[in-house]
Design a protein around this motif. Structure first.
Motif, short mmCIF file in Angstrom:
data_model
loop_
_atom_site.label_atom_id
_atom_site.label_comp_id
_atom_site.label_asym_id
_atom_site.label_seq_id
_atom_site.Cartn_x
_atom_site.Cartn_y
_atom_site.Cartn_z
N LEU A 56 0.92 -0.95 0.25
CA LEU A 56 0.28 0.18 0.03
C LEU A 56 1.27 0.88 -0.12
CD1 LEU A 56 -2.68 1.40 0.36
CD2 LEU A 56 -2.24 0.92 2.92
N ASP A 57 0.58 2.11 -1.14
CA ASP A 57 1.59 3.43 -1.06
C ASP A 57 2.71 3.16 -0.84
OD1 ASP A 57 -0.59 4.25 -2.71
OD2 ASP A 57 -1.70 4.57 -0.38
N GLU A 131 12.45 7.04 2.05
CA GLU A 131 12.05 8.51 1.92
C GLU A 131 10.76 9.04 2.27
OE1 GLU A 131 10.88 11.29 -2.03
OE2 GLU A 131 11.42 9.66 -2.74
N SER A 132 10.14 8.16 2.30
CA SER A 132 8.41 8.18 2.80
C SER A 132 8.98 8.70 4.59
CB SER A 132 7.57 7.26 2.43
OG SER A 132 6.90 7.15 1.16
N LEU A 133 10.00 8.17 5.35
CA LEU A 133 10.81 8.16 6.41
C LEU A 133 11.34 9.15 6.47
CD1 LEU A 133 11.05 4.21 7.34
CD2 LEU A 133 9.17 5.10 8.37
N SER A 134 11.96 9.82 6.13
CA SER A 134 12.73 10.86 5.69
C SER A 134 11.73 12.22 5.93
CB SER A 134 13.41 10.72 5.05
OG SER A 134 12.84 11.46 3.55
N LYS A 135 10.48 12.21 5.41
CA LYS A 135 9.91 13.24 5.67
C LYS A 135 9.54 13.63 6.69
CE LYS A 135 8.29 13.12 0.61
NZ LYS A 135 7.74 12.93 -0.38
N ARG A 193 -10.51 3.91 3.03
CA ARG A 193 -10.01 4.18 4.16
C ARG A 193 -8.64 3.48 4.26
NH1 ARG A 193 -15.41 1.10 6.88
NH2 ARG A 193 -17.45 2.76 6.56
N LEU A 194 -8.10 2.41 3.22
CA LEU A 194 -6.38 2.17 3.77
C LEU A 194 -5.92 3.42 2.82
CD1 LEU A 194 -7.36 -1.20 2.18
CD2 LEU A 194 -6.28 -0.52 3.98
N THR A 195 -6.09 4.41 2.00
CA THR A 195 -5.40 5.30 1.46
C THR A 195 -5.23 6.43 2.93
OG1 THR A 195 -6.53 5.11 -0.35
CG2 THR A 195 -5.07 7.37 0.32
N LYS A 196 -6.33 7.03 3.45
CA LYS A 196 -5.74 7.85 4.77
C LYS A 196 -5.01 6.61 5.66
CE LYS A 196 -10.48 8.95 5.11
NZ LYS A 196 -12.10 9.42 5.33
N LEU A 197 -4.93 4.92 6.00
CA LEU A 197 -4.06 4.53 6.70
C LEU A 197 -3.00 4.86 6.98
CD1 LEU A 197 -5.30 2.75 9.14
CD2 LEU A 197 -5.46 0.88 8.17
N SER A 198 -2.60 4.98 5.19
CA SER A 198 -0.93 4.81 4.61
C SER A 198 -0.12 6.25 5.41
CB SER A 198 -0.93 4.75 3.30
OG SER A 198 0.12 4.51 3.01
N PRO A 199 -0.36 7.03 5.65
CA PRO A 199 0.35 8.30 6.21
C PRO A 199 0.41 8.02 7.93
CG PRO A 199 -2.00 9.49 5.12
CD PRO A 199 -1.92 7.82 4.75
N ILE A 201 0.59 5.36 9.40
CA ILE A 201 1.14 4.25 9.47
C ILE A 201 2.82 4.41 9.71
CG2 ILE A 201 2.13 1.92 8.82
CD1 ILE A 201 -1.33 1.03 8.02
N THR A 202 3.34 5.11 8.06
CA THR A 202 3.98 5.80 7.95
C THR A 202 4.73 6.86 8.72
OG1 THR A 202 3.70 5.93 5.95
CG2 THR A 202 5.49 6.72 6.20
N SER A 203 3.83 7.13 9.58
CA SER A 203 4.67 8.13 10.72
C SER A 203 4.27 7.16 12.61
CB SER A 203 3.26 8.98 11.56
OG SER A 203 3.65 9.92 12.19
N LYS A 204 3.48 6.06 12.07
CA LYS A 204 3.21 5.17 13.65
C LYS A 204 5.06 4.84 13.69
CE LYS A 204 2.08 3.24 16.46
NZ LYS A 204 1.74 3.84 18.40
N VAL A 205 4.71 4.21 12.32
CA VAL A 205 6.42 3.27 12.15
C VAL A 205 8.07 4.49 12.92
CG1 VAL A 205 8.06 2.23 10.28
CG2 VAL A 205 5.56 1.91 10.61
N ALA A 206 7.61 5.13 12.35
CA ALA A 206 9.11 6.83 12.56
C ALA A 206 8.80 7.57 13.67
CB ALA A 206 8.51 8.01 11.41
N ASP A 207 7.82 6.96 14.44
CA ASP A 207 7.52 7.27 16.00
C ASP A 207 8.35 6.11 16.56
OD1 ASP A 207 6.46 9.55 15.67
OD2 ASP A 207 4.54 8.52 15.83
N LEU A 208 7.74 4.78 16.19
CA LEU A 208 8.87 2.98 16.94
C LEU A 208 9.90 3.30 16.01
CD1 LEU A 208 5.47 0.61 16.00
CD2 LEU A 208 5.71 1.95 18.18
N LEU A 209 10.80 3.26 15.20
CA LEU A 209 11.41 3.47 15.11
C LEU A 209 13.06 4.64 16.18
CD1 LEU A 209 12.46 2.94 11.25
CD2 LEU A 209 13.15 1.57 12.93
N SER A 210 12.12 5.37 15.98
CA SER A 210 12.30 6.78 17.28
C SER A 210 13.29 6.16 18.44
CB SER A 210 12.02 7.75 17.43
OG SER A 210 12.14 8.52 16.00
#
Length: 352
Positions: A56-57, A131-135, A193-199, A201-210
């Motif tokens: 997904l995206d 690149e998505s994560l770096s943003k 709904r899945l399209t709304k979910l994508s950003p 989740i990306t932010s959540k992964v960045a938070d968890l990685l941090s």
């Protein structure tokens, strides 16, 4: 036609859903997209396995099961980062290093590695565009990310992070308990709904990685974070909410609003509000949802859609958090909303 293609479901160029069952170790190795890999079987018996995945995206989620001991030679394609982990008791090894419970394996694209998995083993995987994560990185997080995104290997044990990642992957693959319905039927509703979910989740992964890299008690952070910084961060968030009448959905948004990194943000909220930034934005969003439910004239409002609009993609967790904060479920709030604006009768007790 391979088993993978036979089970492939796609409703757009960016959304691909598939669950494949294999009975040959080589076919299993060829099934996973975005990978170059070879599997060697090292325990006796007929092989079987499955691969459940959703792309997904720029985010690729999957769960892989294999019933035999395998030595996997792997490399990720494109400019991505792989996160792999398992909640099972038996532990895998990466490049001959045993992975402890709570640890997350990470590898950037173009880096070959060997993964030894035991029999009857299930592993979660997430491949996400770098690149998505770096943003999602702000302030000092940017330099940290640039330094680590090319050589990340294994995180320190963190059961909270692995649990949260597993929950995310389970939600998108097994969506009966999420706000997006049944992803096996990819109609326009679920796609939206899945399209709304994508950003989110990306932010959540960045938070968890941090969270895996940061120590919030680091003396450097506490020394540099003055009372003035705390006051400014708190004021920036408060003013943003007042001026926009909206609430940030992610930690990344809070960082961009305040101009500080995740470590500083965490420290400021815990010392300024007495709670974490996660709890702060969650409580604010829950309060706003409650106001909408109380004031809406539409009694058939879809709670799951409203929850997703405010960043809650797990409907059971949302209901639990809502009830914990307000002492009632969202449905109960709607039922009593019709009498919400009725002026209560007040008896004058002075007249007997």
């Amino acid at each position: 036609m391979s088993i993978l293609k036979q089970h492939h479901i796609s409703s757009s160029s960016t959304l691909k859903r598939c669950k494949s069952f294999t009975f040959d170790v080589n076919q299993q190795a060829e099934s996973l997209v975005q990978w170059e890999q070879r599997y060697n079987q090292h325990s006796s018996g007929t092989f079987n396995g499955y691969l459940d995945e959703l792309k997904l995206d720029g985010i690729h989620f999957f769960e892989e099961f294999t019933n035999r001991t395998l030595l996997q030679q792997c490399s990720i394609n494109e400019d991505n980062l792989w996160l792999g982990f398992s909640l099972q008791q038996q532990r895998p090894k990466i490049n001959n290093q045993e992975i402890l419970a709570g640890q997350i394996m990470t590898r950037p694209s173009g880096v070959e590695f060997e993964l030894l998995t035991p029999s009857d083993f299930s592993i979660y995987g997430l491949v996400i565009n770098k690149e998505s994560l770096s943003k999602e990185m702000v302030g000092p997080d940017i330099e940290l990310w640039q330094n680590q995104s090319t050589n990340m290997q294994v995180s320190a044990p963190n059961h909270y992070v692995t649990y949260e990642l597993a929950k995310i992957i389970n939600l998108v693959l097994n969506t009966n308990n999420s706000t997006i319905g049944n992803s096996e039927i990819l109609d326009q509703n679920n796609l939206s709904r899945l399209t709304k979910l994508s950003p989110l989740i990306t932010s959540k992964v960045a938070d968890l990685l941090s969270r895996t890299e940061y120590d919030y008690t680091d003396p450097k952070v506490t020394h540099l974070t003055t009372n003035l910084t705390i006051q400014k961060v708190v004021a920036d968030i408060t003013n943003y909410v007042k001026e926009t009448s909206s609430y940030p959905l992610t930690i990344s948004e809070l960082c961009k609003i305040t101009g500080v990194g995740r470590r500083t943000l965490q420290y400021c909220f815990e010392h300024g509000f007495g709670i974490s930034p996660i709890q702060y934005i969650r409580d604010c969003r829950l309060n706003e949802i409650r106001r909408i439910l109380l004031n809406s004239e539409d009694k058939d409002i879809i709670i799951a859609d409203l929850a997703l609009d405010f960043g809650f993609y797990h409907i059971a967790t949302f209901n639990s958090q809502y009830k914990h904060l307000f002492g009632e479920t969202p449905s109960q709030t709607i039922k009593r909303s019709s009498g919400y604006h009725i002026v209560p009768m007040i008896k004058d007790i002075t007249k007997g």
